[in-house]
Every structure is written in C-alpha cells, then in structure tokens.
Design a protein around this motif. Structure first.
Motif, PDB file in Angstrom:
ATOM      1  N   GLY A   1      -8.791  18.959  -9.436  1.00 28.29           N
ATOM      2  CA  GLY A   1      -7.460  18.371  -9.517  1.00 28.29           C
ATOM      3  C   GLY A   1      -6.367  19.413  -9.638  1.00 28.29           C
ATOM      4  N   VAL A   2      -6.629  20.469 -10.393  1.00 28.49           N
ATOM      5  CA  VAL A   2      -5.643  21.538 -10.541  1.00 28.49           C
ATOM      6  C   VAL A   2      -5.551  22.372  -9.269  1.00 28.49           C
ATOM      7  N   GLY A   3      -6.707  22.743  -8.720  1.00 32.56           N
ATOM      8  CA  GLY A   3      -6.728  23.718  -7.643  1.00 32.56           C
ATOM      9  C   GLY A   3      -6.397  23.194  -6.262  1.00 32.56           C
ATOM     10  N   THR A   4      -6.906  22.008  -5.902  1.00 34.78           N
ATOM     11  CA  THR A   4      -6.819  21.566  -4.507  1.00 34.78           C
ATOM     12  C   THR A   4      -5.393  21.233  -4.063  1.00 34.78           C
ATOM     13  N   PRO A   5      -4.666  20.340  -4.748  1.00 34.93           N
ATOM     14  CA  PRO A   5      -3.297  20.071  -4.286  1.00 34.93           C
ATOM     15  C   PRO A   5      -2.388  21.287  -4.417  1.00 34.93           C
ATOM     16  N   TYR A   6      -2.649  22.110  -5.430  1.00 36.78           N
ATOM     17  CA  TYR A   6      -1.879  23.345  -5.569  1.00 36.78           C
ATOM     18  C   TYR A   6      -2.120  24.259  -4.371  1.00 36.78           C
ATOM     19  N   ALA A   7      -3.383  24.458  -4.008  1.00 37.16           N
ATOM     20  CA  ALA A   7      -3.709  25.359  -2.901  1.00 37.16           C
ATOM     21  C   ALA A   7      -3.129  24.852  -1.585  1.00 37.16           C
ATOM     22  N   LEU A   8      -3.175  23.536  -1.382  1.00 32.97           N
ATOM     23  CA  LEU A   8      -2.605  22.965  -0.164  1.00 32.97           C
ATOM     24  C   LEU A   8      -1.100  23.232  -0.097  1.00 32.97           C
ATOM     25  N   THR A   9      -0.426  23.062  -1.218  1.00 31.49           N
ATOM     26  CA  THR A   9       1.023  23.285  -1.261  1.00 31.49           C
ATOM     27  C   THR A   9       1.367  24.755  -1.074  1.00 31.49           C
ATOM     28  N   VAL A  10       0.587  25.627  -1.701  1.00 32.78           N
ATOM     29  CA  VAL A  10       0.824  27.062  -1.546  1.00 32.78           C
ATOM     30  C   VAL A  10       0.596  27.488  -0.101  1.00 32.78           C
ATOM     31  N   ALA A  11      -0.405  26.903   0.560  1.00 32.06           N
ATOM     32  CA  ALA A  11      -0.661  27.228   1.963  1.00 32.06           C
ATOM     33  C   ALA A  11       0.542  26.882   2.835  1.00 32.06           C
ATOM     34  N   LEU A  12       1.225  25.787   2.509  1.00 35.23           N
ATOM     35  CA  LEU A  12       2.353  25.332   3.322  1.00 35.23           C
ATOM     36  C   LEU A  12       3.669  25.980   2.925  1.00 35.23           C
ATOM     37  N   PHE A  13       3.875  26.201   1.621  1.00 32.45           N
ATOM     38  CA  PHE A  13       5.192  26.633   1.150  1.00 32.45           C
ATOM     39  C   PHE A  13       5.205  27.994   0.454  1.00 32.45           C
TER      40      PHE A  13
ATOM     41  N   ARG B   1      -7.345  28.289   1.371  1.00 34.17           N
ATOM     42  CA  ARG B   1      -7.317  28.063  -0.076  1.00 34.17           C
ATOM     43  C   ARG B   1      -7.627  26.625  -0.493  1.00 34.17           C
ATOM     44  N   PRO B   2      -7.085  25.596   0.174  1.00 30.91           N
ATOM     45  CA  PRO B   2      -7.461  24.235  -0.245  1.00 30.91           C
ATOM     46  C   PRO B   2      -8.966  23.973  -0.128  1.00 30.91           C
ATOM     47  N   PHE B   3      -9.589  24.516   0.912  1.00 25.87           N
ATOM     48  CA  PHE B   3     -11.038  24.348   1.064  1.00 25.87           C
ATOM     49  C   PHE B   3     -11.784  25.084  -0.045  1.00 25.87           C
ATOM     50  N   GLY B   4     -11.296  26.276  -0.404  1.00 25.83           N
ATOM     51  CA  GLY B   4     -11.907  26.995  -1.510  1.00 25.83           C
ATOM     52  C   GLY B   4     -11.734  26.267  -2.825  1.00 25.83           C
ATOM     53  N   SER B   5     -10.560  25.662  -3.029  1.00 25.27           N
ATOM     54  CA  SER B   5     -10.320  24.905  -4.259  1.00 25.27           C
ATOM     55  C   SER B   5     -11.234  23.705  -4.360  1.00 25.27           C
ATOM     56  N   LEU B   6     -11.406  23.007  -3.234  1.00 28.44           N
ATOM     57  CA  LEU B   6     -12.269  21.831  -3.241  1.00 28.44           C
ATOM     58  C   LEU B   6     -13.727  22.223  -3.456  1.00 28.44           C
ATOM     59  N   LEU B   7     -14.168  23.285  -2.753  1.00 26.98           N
ATOM     60  CA  LEU B   7     -15.557  23.727  -2.856  1.00 26.98           C
ATOM     61  C   LEU B   7     -15.872  24.264  -4.244  1.00 26.98           C
ATOM     62  N   PHE B   8     -15.137  25.269  -4.669  1.00 31.68           N
ATOM     63  CA  PHE B   8     -15.441  25.901  -5.955  1.00 31.68           C
ATOM     64  C   PHE B   8     -14.976  25.038  -7.126  1.00 31.68           C
ATOM     65  N   GLY B   9     -13.967  24.173  -6.891  1.00 33.11           N
ATOM     66  CA  GLY B   9     -13.585  23.223  -7.925  1.00 33.11           C
ATOM     67  C   GLY B   9     -14.687  22.223  -8.198  1.00 33.11           C
ATOM     68  N   ALA B  10     -15.345  21.759  -7.120  1.00 31.50           N
ATOM     69  CA  ALA B  10     -16.476  20.840  -7.288  1.00 31.50           C
ATOM     70  C   ALA B  10     -17.624  21.525  -8.025  1.00 31.50           C
ATOM     71  N   VAL B  11     -17.864  22.787  -7.702  1.00 26.99           N
ATOM     72  CA  VAL B  11     -18.892  23.555  -8.415  1.00 26.99           C
ATOM     73  C   VAL B  11     -18.535  23.678  -9.892  1.00 26.99           C
ATOM     74  N   ALA B  12     -17.262  23.987 -10.168  1.00 27.22           N
ATOM     75  CA  ALA B  12     -16.832  24.144 -11.557  1.00 27.22           C
ATOM     76  C   ALA B  12     -16.941  22.840 -12.337  1.00 27.22           C
ATOM     77  N   ASP B  13     -16.582  21.719 -11.715  1.00 25.97           N
ATOM     78  CA  ASP B  13     -16.624  20.429 -12.403  1.00 25.97           C
ATOM     79  C   ASP B  13     -18.041  19.883 -12.527  1.00 25.97           C
ATOM     80  N   ARG B  14     -18.912  20.263 -11.601  1.00 28.61           N
ATOM     81  CA  ARG B  14     -20.270  19.719 -11.617  1.00 28.61           C
ATOM     82  C   ARG B  14     -21.254  20.630 -12.328  1.00 28.61           C
ATOM     83  N   PHE B  15     -21.154  21.936 -12.103  1.00 25.10           N
ATOM     84  CA  PHE B  15     -22.154  22.861 -12.636  1.00 25.10           C
ATOM     85  C   PHE B  15     -21.616  23.803 -13.711  1.00 25.10           C
ATOM     86  N   GLY B  16     -20.310  23.811 -13.907  1.00 24.53           N
ATOM     87  CA  GLY B  16     -19.748  24.644 -14.964  1.00 24.53           C
ATOM     88  C   GLY B  16     -18.692  25.602 -14.449  1.00 24.53           C
ATOM     89  N   ARG B  17     -17.721  25.904 -15.326  1.00 28.66           N
ATOM     90  CA  ARG B  17     -16.631  26.794 -14.950  1.00 28.66           C
ATOM     91  C   ARG B  17     -17.128  28.219 -14.709  1.00 28.66           C
TER      92      ARG B  17
END
Length: 437
Positions: free
Chosen positions: A382-394, A81-97
């Motif tokens: 910013g919303v997705g990546t730290p959230y996904a990392l935390t959800v993966a762990l906890f 999930r953190p990798f997905g958040s970073l990848l698709f989050g970058a797409v959303a921030d750069r190319f659109g939601r």
C-alpha cells in the motif's frame, strides 16, 4: 477497516521507553536506514555523474541532446518502480520485511555493476544505451521495492510517539544517498582526477563502489529482526497477508496516496536530481561551483528532515503538509526564476535552501503518513505501489520535462509553472486529509 497498529497488537509498544526495547528499536532502525542510504546512493550516482558519462552512451548528437537522452533513460527506470513495489511489497507483507529488504539491495548491486562494466557506444554501438536502460530498469525494480518495505519497517519499529522523528531520520538517509554521490564526485574532482579523466573512465568508479556497498548491506540486512507488527498480523489474520484482493479493497486510500505524492515528488526531484543540471546548464556555474552548491544545500536538507519530523510528533502531520503545499504553490516560480538569473554561487545556495525549507514539510513525514494509512497486512504494498506509480509519472520525469521545456520548446519557465501546478494538486488532498498522528 482501521489499521491494525492503532492498538498495539503485541503489548511491546506500551513499554517502548524501556532501555532494552529502545536499544532494539534504534539498532534495527539504524541498520534499515543505512541500507536505505546505500540504495539511494546507487540511484543518485547516475544523476550526479550523468553530466560526465552521457557522451559515453550517446554519440552523434549535441551535448544538450546527450543529456536529454540520458535523462529519458533515467526516467524510464522509474517505470519499473511500481512493479518492484508490487513484487517486493507482496514479499514483505507475506514473508516478512527483512527478506524483502535483503532482496532489493542485492538487485541494486546487479544494476550498478552493469553500468560500471558496460563499454562505451564508440566500442559496442547501440548495445551501450540498451545495457544502460536494462541496468536502470533493474535499479527501478529494486528502488520500488525498497521504498515501501523500508518505510514500513521503520514505522513498525518506531515508537508511535516518535514516528515523525524517525521518519525524518529515514528520509535523511534518502537525501544522504545523493549527498554521498555528490561527495564522491567532489572527492574525485578535487583530489584524484581531472574533468577529462572523469568523462573518459572515472565515472565508472562510483558505480563499482555502489555495487560493493550493496553487497555489504545485504549481509547486514540478513540479520535484521522482524517487526512485532508483522508477526502479530500473521497470527491475528485467518488469511495470508500480502493478498492482492485485500490490497485492492483499499483503492480509495491508494488514490489518496497518488494525490498526496504528486506535488511532493515533483518538488523533491526538482531540488535533487535536476538541480545539479539546472545550476550547470541554466545558471552557468562552473563544475566546482555546481558541486559545492549542491553539496551544501543537501547538507541543509539533511538537517531539516529530523527537525521537521520531530515537530510533526508535537503539532501533527497536516500543518506541515499544508505549509509545504501553500509555500510550494506560491513560491516555486519566483524561486526558480530568480535562481535562473543569478550568477552568484552563494545566492544560488540561499535560494535552494529556501526551497528545501518548503519541501521538507513533505519529505520529512511522507513515509510515516502513508504507513499510517494502511493495515499491517498490506502496508508495504500500500505504501510502495501507488507512490512508485506516481513517482514514475511525476518524479522521475522531472529531468526530462524540464529539459524538454528548455531544449525543445525553448521556454524554460514553463517547467516552473508545471512544478507549481503539481504542488497545487497535492495541496487540495492535504486540506481534505485527517491528521494521522
């Protein structure tokens, strides 16, 4: 730097109550939320039907260890999930939601199809659990991207004075995904298949349904309008949005999101994915009782989300978060320990509803609070990546940790303390946070 949307960059928000603009916002929010519901249905089908398909992927061990091994696979999917958040989050921030949201739901389709079509371990041996893990990793990538992009899209399409309410609507669809999965199980149990038939092959049906619904949502999302905030940010900034350098400049806020999420995600997965197994394996309810109690409590949880969100629009986000933190820290242990000893399905229902009355102080507003912490240019990451990392762990590990305490350690109450401690950590963060309303 203050988030860009603290001042309306487009001028459109100031006329948000005009009928045409309101219709545009509500339609976009409903389309985005419907997609979110199907995404989470695909994930929760795994948890809802795990009791029935675990033996198809793991052989030669006891039922308890079949469930433990399948829970580990479920948890490993959260690593992606953190990798997905970073990848698709970058797409959303750069190319659109919109582009990011269309891509995530398509990836979820592939994950569901793999699970539905994989032969059992009796047929292909160790390849079966390997394919199950690959499918969960694909689902994890999709889910990680979905959370940040969809939460961002909803908050940017909502009127500022109604963000809490629409955040509750958005989380309603997240819980609704599990409810839909449980209802699918209930319908199969009551109307079409026996328990033995579900275990033999019927568990594949909901995964095929999820894949088909994902395709439908993909075509819905292709026509979603882009948010005014994203368009304005692209015009207002001299550098490209979605920059990793800009993203890591907000490292303090990223750490706050981690602390903010630890308690909420552990509590949420305790009352969702793990609760069904807890009712069956610890409380010892029947299959029908387990499904009915789970369905009823999820309906209550759904009703609470927009209510709590609307309250946050009036009194602020912080009181709800502190209410969740205090209630969860003090009451989690007695709630779960009492639930473990009851044999009455109605009492179990009331106790779990009490848990949801506490947890909803976090779930109903978590998406909007995090989006209000970041500027438009890196908001999805910013919303997705730290959230996904935390959800993966906890979060995703809740099933595994709980069953480890129960099966390996032989001290199930240790999990109750673990869940309480997670909430205490987040309570400290809530007390230090300014109110973002």
């Amino acid at each position: 730097m203050a988030p860009i949307d603290t001042v309306d960059p487009t001028g459109a928000i100031g006329t948000g109550y005009e009928l045409a603009d309101m219709r545009r916002r509500v339609k976009a929010i409903l389309v985005g939320s419907a997609g979110n519901l199907i995404e989470w249905y695909d994930v929760y089908v795994f948890a809802a039907f795990q009791l029935y398909f675990a033996s198809s992927f793991f052989t030669g061990v006891s039922e308890a260890y079949q469930q433990l091994n399948t829970s580990i696979v479920f948890a490993l999917g959260f690593i992606a999930r953190p990798f997905g958040s970073l990848l698709f989050g970058a797409v959303a921030d750069r190319f659109g939601r919109r582009i990011s949201l269309a891509a995530t739901v398509l990836l979820m389709c592939f994950g569901s199809l793999i699970i539905a079509a994989t032969p059992s371990a009796q047929t292909i041996g160790i390849a079966a659990p390997i394919l199950l893990l690959i499918a969960r990793l694909l689902q994890g990538l999709s889910q990680g991207g979905e959370y940040g992009a969809s939460a961002t899209y909803l908050s940017e399409m909502s009127h500022p004075n109604r963000r809490g309410f629409y955040s509750g609507i958005w989380y309603l669809t997240l819980i609704g995904g599990q409810l839909l999965a449980v209802l699918t199980l209930l319908i199969l149990q009551k109307l079409f298949l026996s328990i033995d038939e579900i275990k033999a092959w019927g568990w594949r049906i909901p995964f095929f349904i999820g894949a088909a619904l994902s395709i439908y949502v993909y075509f819905m999302r292709r026509d979603m309008p882009e948010t005014d905030h994203y368009k304005a940010a692209n015009k207002a900034t001299s550098h490209r949005t979605g920059s990793l350098v800009d993203f890591f400049r907000h490292w303090r806020t990223l750490l706050i999101v981690v602390g903010f999420t630890i308690g909420g995600t552990s509590a949420f997965y305790t009352y969702t994915t793990y609760m069904q197994k807890f009712l069956k394996l610890t409380v010892k309810l029947t299959d029908d009782q387990t499904t009915m109690v789970t369905t009823g409590t999820l309906l209550v949880a759904i009703l609470l989300q927009p209510l709590y969100g609307a309250i946050s629009d009036v009194i602020g986000r912080k009181p709800l978060l502190i209410g969740f933190g205090l209630g969860g820290a003090v009451l989690t242990y007695p709630l779960l320990s009492t639930l473990a000893t009851t044999k009455d399905p109605f009492i179990a229902f009331l106790l779990i509803c009490g848990g949801w009355a506490i947890v909803s102080g976090y779930t109903s507003i978590t998406g909007v609070v995090k989006t209000e912490m970041f500027p438009t240019s890196v908001r999805a990451m910013g919303v997705g990546t730290p959230y996904a990392l935390t959800v993966a762990l906890f979060g995703g590990t809740v099933d595994s940790v709980a069953q480890w305490f129960k099966t390996v350690v032989g001290w199930e109450q240790g999990f109750y303390l673990y869940a309480s401690d997670c909430i205490i950590i987040s309570l400290v963060v809530y007390c230090l946070l300014p109110d973002s309303r």
